[in-house]
Design a protein around this motif. Structure first.
Motif, mmCIF file in Angstrom:
data_model
loop_
_atom_site.group_PDB
_atom_site.id
_atom_site.type_symbol
_atom_site.label_atom_id
_atom_site.label_comp_id
_atom_site.label_asym_id
_atom_site.label_seq_id
_atom_site.Cartn_x
_atom_site.Cartn_y
_atom_site.Cartn_z
ATOM 1 N N MET A 171 0.814 -1.197 0.000
ATOM 2 C CA MET A 171 0.000 0.000 0.000
ATOM 3 C C MET A 171 0.856 1.259 0.000
ATOM 4 N N GLY A 172 2.116 1.144 -0.359
ATOM 5 C CA GLY A 172 2.963 2.312 -0.477
ATOM 6 C C GLY A 172 3.937 2.512 0.662
ATOM 7 N N ALA A 173 3.793 1.775 1.757
ATOM 8 C CA ALA A 173 4.741 1.919 2.868
ATOM 9 C C ALA A 173 6.085 1.343 2.452
ATOM 10 N N HIS A 174 7.137 1.971 2.925
ATOM 11 C CA HIS A 174 8.484 1.483 2.626
ATOM 12 C C HIS A 174 8.938 0.442 3.629
ATOM 13 N N ASP A 175 8.336 0.443 4.811
ATOM 14 C CA ASP A 175 8.723 -0.505 5.842
ATOM 15 C C ASP A 175 7.571 -0.650 6.822
ATOM 16 N N THR A 176 7.529 -1.771 7.496
ATOM 17 C CA THR A 176 6.530 -2.006 8.528
ATOM 18 C C THR A 176 7.199 -2.709 9.697
ATOM 19 N N VAL A 177 6.578 -2.613 10.864
ATOM 20 C CA VAL A 177 7.044 -3.297 12.059
ATOM 21 C C VAL A 177 5.818 -3.906 12.730
ATOM 22 N N ASN A 178 5.946 -5.133 13.155
ATOM 23 C CA ASN A 178 4.861 -5.810 13.857
ATOM 24 C C ASN A 178 4.712 -5.178 15.236
ATOM 25 N N SER A 179 3.625 -4.486 15.469
ATOM 26 C CA SER A 179 3.416 -3.785 16.739
ATOM 27 C C SER A 179 3.202 -4.735 17.906
ATOM 28 N N ARG A 180 3.023 -6.014 17.644
ATOM 29 C CA ARG A 180 2.882 -7.004 18.711
ATOM 30 C C ARG A 180 4.217 -7.629 19.107
ATOM 31 N N ASP A 181 5.295 -7.189 18.481
ATOM 32 C CA ASP A 181 6.618 -7.765 18.720
ATOM 33 C C ASP A 181 7.547 -6.707 19.328
ATOM 34 N N PRO A 182 7.679 -6.683 20.668
ATOM 35 C CA PRO A 182 8.523 -5.667 21.313
ATOM 36 C C PRO A 182 9.967 -5.670 20.811
ATOM 37 N N ALA A 183 10.504 -6.840 20.484
ATOM 38 C CA ALA A 183 11.882 -6.910 19.976
ATOM 39 C C ALA A 183 11.992 -6.224 18.619
ATOM 40 N N ALA A 184 10.976 -6.389 17.770
ATOM 41 C CA ALA A 184 10.985 -5.741 16.451
ATOM 42 C C ALA A 184 10.883 -4.232 16.596
ATOM 43 N N ILE A 185 10.082 -3.773 17.543
ATOM 44 C CA ILE A 185 9.952 -2.333 17.776
ATOM 45 C C ILE A 185 11.288 -1.773 18.263
ATOM 46 N N LYS A 186 11.906 -2.458 19.193
ATOM 47 C CA LYS A 186 13.188 -1.995 19.720
ATOM 48 C C LYS A 186 14.259 -1.973 18.628
ATOM 49 N N LYS A 187 14.247 -2.976 17.753
ATOM 50 C CA LYS A 187 15.220 -3.061 16.664
ATOM 51 C C LYS A 187 15.060 -1.898 15.674
ATOM 52 N N ALA A 188 13.873 -1.324 15.608
ATOM 53 C CA ALA A 188 13.587 -0.245 14.655
ATOM 54 C C ALA A 188 13.931 1.142 15.208
ATOM 55 N N ALA A 189 14.634 1.219 16.308
ATOM 56 C CA ALA A 189 14.942 2.504 16.944
ATOM 57 C C ALA A 189 15.585 3.476 15.946
ATOM 58 N N GLY A 190 15.024 4.685 15.883
ATOM 59 C CA GLY A 190 15.587 5.757 15.069
ATOM 60 C C GLY A 190 15.488 5.570 13.571
ATOM 61 N N ARG A 191 14.594 4.706 13.075
ATOM 62 C CA ARG A 191 14.534 4.399 11.641
ATOM 63 C C ARG A 191 13.516 5.208 10.852
ATOM 64 N N PHE A 192 12.495 5.728 11.489
ATOM 65 C CA PHE A 192 11.362 6.257 10.735
ATOM 66 C C PHE A 192 11.190 7.765 10.880
ATOM 67 N N ASP A 193 10.766 8.394 9.776
ATOM 68 C CA ASP A 193 10.360 9.796 9.797
ATOM 69 C C ASP A 193 8.920 9.919 10.284
ATOM 70 N N LEU A 194 8.129 8.902 9.961
ATOM 71 C CA LEU A 194 6.704 8.922 10.282
ATOM 72 C C LEU A 194 6.270 7.526 10.700
ATOM 73 N N VAL A 195 5.518 7.462 11.780
ATOM 74 C CA VAL A 195 4.846 6.224 12.168
ATOM 75 C C VAL A 195 3.352 6.516 12.089
ATOM 76 N N LEU A 196 2.665 5.734 11.297
ATOM 77 C CA LEU A 196 1.224 5.851 11.141
ATOM 78 C C LEU A 196 0.607 4.697 11.910
ATOM 79 N N SER A 197 0.006 5.003 13.031
ATOM 80 C CA SER A 197 -0.590 3.970 13.884
ATOM 81 C C SER A 197 -2.100 3.987 13.697
ATOM 82 N N THR A 198 -2.636 2.888 13.221
ATOM 83 C CA THR A 198 -4.081 2.794 12.981
ATOM 84 C C THR A 198 -4.767 1.882 13.980
#
Length: 122
Positions: free
Chosen positions: A1-28
């Protein structure tokens, strides 16, 4: 749908690994999350945008992420007509189309289970 990257919001390790990566987080989502961990995924001057409503107050610490990285948090239940028009023009220009699934009314319980299980098309 046009996103360049996604992170599984149910995975705390994935969120932590994504530190400092995004200009925008769209939380729906409309559930309580570790919003401070989500904010940590933003680059300086990044933004967390929430088009919708979380039913509980957001537990966000001003320090360290919000203030020192100059982050912002925004939300809107519905865009103004001009914003909606721009969004639709953007979607048309980039061939972004909605994705949906259909269930007959007789299968409504199956549809809800499909959604709850995380198997819904996204």
């Amino acid at each position: 749908m046009g996103a360049h990257d996604t992170v599984n919001s149910r995975d705390p390790a994935a969120i932590k690994k994504a530190a400092g990566r995004f200009d925008l987080v769209l939380s729906t989502v409309n559930v309580q999350m570790d919003w401070n961990a989500v904010l940590a995924t933003l680059k300086p001057r990044g933004a967390l945008q929430m088009p919708g409503a979380v039913t509980a107050p957001l537990d966000i610490n001003l320090l360290p992420h919000m203030m020192f990285s100059q982050l912002s948090v925004g939300s809107s239940p519905v865009g103004a007509p001009v914003v909606i028009r721009r969004m639709l023009e953007f979607a048309a220009r980039h061939n972004i189309a909605p994705i949906n699934e259909h269930f007959p009314m007789s299968k409504v319980n199956d549809a809800f289970e499909h959604l709850r299980s995380g198997k819904a098309t996204c």
